[in-house]
Design a protein around this motif. Structure first.
Motif, PDB file in Angstrom:
ATOM      1  N   GLU A   1       0.828  -1.206   0.000  1.00 14.22           N
ATOM      2  CA  GLU A   1       0.000   0.000   0.000  1.00 14.22           C
ATOM      3  C   GLU A   1       0.862   1.256   0.000  1.00 14.22           C
ATOM      4  OE1 GLU A   1      -3.077   2.201  -0.616  1.00 14.22           O
ATOM      5  OE2 GLU A   1      -3.169   0.000  -0.579  1.00 14.22           O
ATOM      6  N   GLU A   2       2.001   1.224   0.684  1.00 12.92           N
ATOM      7  CA  GLU A   2       2.921   2.356   0.673  1.00 12.92           C
ATOM      8  C   GLU A   2       3.462   2.595  -0.739  1.00 12.92           C
ATOM      9  OE1 GLU A   2       5.358   5.505   2.091  1.00 12.92           O
ATOM     10  OE2 GLU A   2       3.572   4.509   2.904  1.00 12.92           O
TER      11      GLU A   2
ATOM     12  N   SER B   1       0.653   4.114  -2.821  1.00 12.96           N
ATOM     13  CA  SER B   1       0.449   5.540  -2.535  1.00 12.96           C
ATOM     14  C   SER B   1       1.538   6.384  -3.190  1.00 12.96           C
ATOM     15  CB  SER B   1       0.417   5.787  -1.025  1.00 12.96           C
ATOM     16  OG  SER B   1       1.695   5.577  -0.443  1.00 12.96           O
TER      17      SER B   1
ATOM     18  N   GLU C   1       1.039   9.352  -5.927  1.00  9.53           N
ATOM     19  CA  GLU C   1       1.635  10.680  -5.785  1.00  9.53           C
ATOM     20  C   GLU C   1       2.484  11.026  -7.011  1.00  9.53           C
ATOM     21  OE1 GLU C   1       2.972  14.381  -4.339  1.00  9.53           O
ATOM     22  OE2 GLU C   1       1.192  13.160  -4.018  1.00  9.53           O
TER      23      GLU C   1
END
Length: 293
Positions: A260-261, A264, A268
């Motif tokens: 998930e990091e 994300s 971005e």
């Protein structure tokens, strides 16, 4: 110090800090024992990369930046090398990225060399100001790809994929057609890099077989290469894919939070690229003042 911090420090981080995310991969392989690899995502504008390239480029990589290199190709070369050096910084933080060179091989594939990186392989991909790279032991071959999702490419991607694989993906992925086709293409290209054949073979040979839901987003097998699996994720208008050996030869263990990091970070990076697209192009006089060529 994290891989992100060491890479940014080596590049002389200034006011415009690039986006960097790294993901450590632990692979259980019965034949060799546990294997470690690192996947990195990076995004940075060309002016930042040009200003700080002395902090991460090897002299041989610097020599590739000739005056005849178009700005888009220059950006791709720099962001690809930067993402790779970020992955290396996370994998071997004790090494100076400037001592490690990524040179094109005889088939234009990236080849990593330098003290302390023997028997390591690398795969990288870039799209605009964004790049992904994966560093891995040669005992566990991998390939990676990154593409921007563009509705204008639907017709082209439809011609370059099979109806069966499109059906498999549509059954598991509730997403716009442009995203499904781009993720499918990423998986096939990542496989071609893993096999080191590139897109020089009939594309049908790289066909995706089964599709299942997995923590990164999607997992696939390949119709003609049962020994490999592909992992696909997308965020914003960017799609990425990683291909590596499948169980029982190699079992990848990554926490869902880590995926998930990375997702994300991809979102971005896509947002920053859209913001960059929205900025009007500089006037000729402005370009001359910045010294860009």
């Amino acid at each position: 110090m994290t891989g992100e911090e060491s890479a940014e420090s080596a590049a002389g981080a200034g006011t415009a800090v690039p986006l960097v995310r790294s993901l450590h991969l632990t692979i259980e392989a019965p034949r060799t024992g546990p294997i470690q690899a690192v996947l990195a995502l990076a995004s940075a504008p060309l002016d930042w990369l040009d200003a700080h390239r002395g902090g991460f480029l090897h002299a041989d990589e610097e020599a590739l930046l000739t005056d005849r290199l178009h700005a888009r190709r220059r950006h791709g070369l720099l962001i690809g090398r930067y993402a790779a050096k970020c992955a290396l910084a996370a994998f071997r933080p004790e090494l100076d990225p400037r001592d490690l060179a990524i040179r094109p091989g005889v088939l234009e594939q990236p080849v990593l060399s330098g003290a302390g990186v023997e028997n390591l392989g690398i795969s990288l991909s870039h799209a605009g100001p964004v790049a992904v790279a994966v560093i891995f032991p040669e005992a566990c071959p991998m390939g990676i790809d990154l593409e921007r999702i563009q509705p204008a490419n639907v017709a082209l991607l439809t011609r370059q994929t099979l109806a069966a694989e499109r059906r498999h993906l549509a059954a598991r992925l509730d997403a716009p057609e442009a995203e499904r086709l781009t993720r499918l293409w990423c998986l096939k290209e990542a496989l071609s890099k893993t096999l080191r054949c590139g897109l020089t073979v009939p594309l049908d040979l790289l066909a995706v077989g089964s599709v299942v839901t997995e923590p990164p987003g999607l997992g696939v097998t390949f119709a003609n290469f049962a020994q490999y699996r592909g992992l696909s994720l997308a965020a914003g208008d960017l799609a990425a894919a990683l291909v590596l050996p499948r169980p029982p030869a190699a079992a990848l263990a990554v926490e869902a939070a880590a995926w998930e990091e990375l997702r994300s970070g991809l979102a971005e990076a896509a947002r920053r690229w859209r913001a960059e697209d929205a900025v009007p192009p500089a006037r000729d006089g402005d370009r001359e003042e910045t010294g860009h060529r």
